[in-house]
Enzyme design. Structure first.
Site, short mmCIF file in Angstrom:
data_model
loop_
_atom_site.label_atom_id
_atom_site.label_comp_id
_atom_site.label_asym_id
_atom_site.label_seq_id
_atom_site.Cartn_x
_atom_site.Cartn_y
_atom_site.Cartn_z
N SER A 154 -3.01 -7.67 2.48
CA SER A 154 -3.32 -7.57 3.91
C SER A 154 -3.73 -8.93 4.46
O SER A 154 -3.43 -9.25 5.61
CB SER A 154 -4.46 -6.57 4.14
OG SER A 154 -4.06 -5.28 3.78
N ARG B 73 -1.38 -5.57 -8.63
CA ARG B 73 -0.28 -6.46 -8.28
C ARG B 73 0.03 -7.43 -9.41
O ARG B 73 1.17 -7.66 -9.75
CB ARG B 73 -0.63 -7.29 -7.03
CG ARG B 73 -0.49 -6.52 -5.77
CD ARG B 73 -1.20 -7.19 -4.66
NE ARG B 73 -2.63 -7.02 -4.83
CZ ARG B 73 -3.51 -7.18 -3.86
NH1 ARG B 73 -3.12 -7.57 -2.67
NH2 ARG B 73 -4.79 -6.98 -4.09
N LYS C 42 -17.68 -6.88 5.63
CA LYS C 42 -16.37 -7.46 5.96
C LYS C 42 -16.17 -7.41 7.46
O LYS C 42 -16.73 -6.57 8.14
CB LYS C 42 -15.25 -6.66 5.28
CG LYS C 42 -15.06 -6.99 3.81
CD LYS C 42 -13.76 -6.40 3.31
CE LYS C 42 -13.51 -6.73 1.85
NZ LYS C 42 -12.27 -6.10 1.36
N HIS D 11 0.83 -1.22 0.00
CA HIS D 11 0.00 0.00 0.00
C HIS D 11 0.87 1.26 0.00
O HIS D 11 0.60 2.20 -0.75
CB HIS D 11 -0.89 0.05 1.25
CG HIS D 11 -1.99 -0.97 1.29
ND1 HIS D 11 -2.17 -1.81 2.36
CD2 HIS D 11 -2.97 -1.26 0.41
CE1 HIS D 11 -3.22 -2.59 2.13
NE2 HIS D 11 -3.72 -2.28 0.96
P1 ADP Z 1 -9.81 -3.35 -1.03
O1 ADP Z 1 -10.62 -4.10 -0.03
O2 ADP Z 1 -10.47 -2.10 -1.54
O3 ADP Z 1 -9.22 -4.17 -2.13
P2 ADP Z 1 -7.14 -3.24 0.04
O4 ADP Z 1 -6.70 -2.57 1.28
O5 ADP Z 1 -6.98 -4.69 -0.07
O6 ADP Z 1 -8.62 -2.76 -0.15
O7 ADP Z 1 -6.39 -2.58 -1.20
C1 ADP Z 1 -6.45 -1.22 -1.49
C2 ADP Z 1 -5.71 -0.94 -2.80
O8 ADP Z 1 -4.33 -1.22 -2.63
C3 ADP Z 1 -6.16 -1.79 -3.97
O9 ADP Z 1 -6.07 -1.01 -5.14
C4 ADP Z 1 -5.18 -2.90 -4.00
O10 ADP Z 1 -5.05 -3.44 -5.31
C5 ADP Z 1 -3.93 -2.16 -3.60
N1 ADP Z 1 -2.94 -3.06 -3.01
C6 ADP Z 1 -3.06 -3.91 -1.97
N2 ADP Z 1 -1.90 -4.58 -1.75
C7 ADP Z 1 -1.03 -4.14 -2.69
C8 ADP Z 1 0.31 -4.46 -3.02
N3 ADP Z 1 1.01 -5.40 -2.38
N4 ADP Z 1 0.87 -3.81 -4.05
C9 ADP Z 1 0.16 -2.89 -4.72
N5 ADP Z 1 -1.10 -2.56 -4.50
C10 ADP Z 1 -1.70 -3.17 -3.50
#
Ligand code: ADP
Length: 160
Positions: free
Chosen positions: A128, A90, A41, A17
């Protein structure tokens, strides 16, 4: 001034992130990190905790603002007068879902654009949920999250 919204669950915020957020800061004047409250969630950290974590990590960066939201992202964005969304990609597996979301948002709000940023390859496997699972079993997550988040996870799962 060009501002974008970076929305997500951030449960917890990972180095993947922050990699995306740091890239976005090079492209925009300021970023609103929008922390989702999704009643469907069951996050391990409350919305307030997740907001506090991001605020702590970016305490020295006034161009990052952390806000919570619930409901439709386009409504939140309209309220803020922002029409650009940042999302991280990703791998190809993220693409279908993100494309669907992006086109849906554009149907809901005509002048809405999503900017996709590619993560550093070293974080392409990182999510996450991986961090939650590893830390639940007391595994080492230091490569995935900042020391501050490591500590928060340790407290949440109550181990030293
Ligand atoms: P959501 O539930 O909206 O997917 P996340 O917290 O999982 O929320 O992800 C928020 C954003 O960050 C999304 O665009 C996701 O693709 C991106 N993201 C999560 N992990 C990574 C990572 N390791 N590298 C790049 N982008 C990421």
């Amino acid at each position: 001034m060009k501002t974008a919204i970076y929305p997500g669950s951030f449960d917890p915020i990972t180095k993947g992130h922050t990699d995306i957020l740091d890239r976005a800061l090079r492209l925009f004047d300021s970023i609103v990190v929008a922390v989702i409250h999704n009643p469907m969630k069951h996050p391990i950290f409350t919305q307030e905790e997740r907001m506090k974590h991001i605020g702590y990590l970016y305490q020295d960066e006034p161009r990052v603002k952390v806000e919570g939201f619930e409901g439709l992202l386009v409504d939140f964005a309209k309220e803020k007068n922002i029409s650009t969304i940042i999302r991280g990609i990703r791998a190809l597996s993220d693409f279908d879902y993100e494309l669907q979301m992006s086109l849906t948002n554009r149907k809901l709000a005509e002048h809405f654009e999503t900017v996709f940023l590619m993560t550093d390859e070293k974080y392409s496997f990182l999510s996450s949920s991986v961090v939650r699972q590893v830390s639940m079993y007391k595994g080492d997550v230091s490569a995935f999250v900042s020391p501050y988040i490591e500590e928060a996870l340790r407290k949440k799962f109550q181990y030293e």
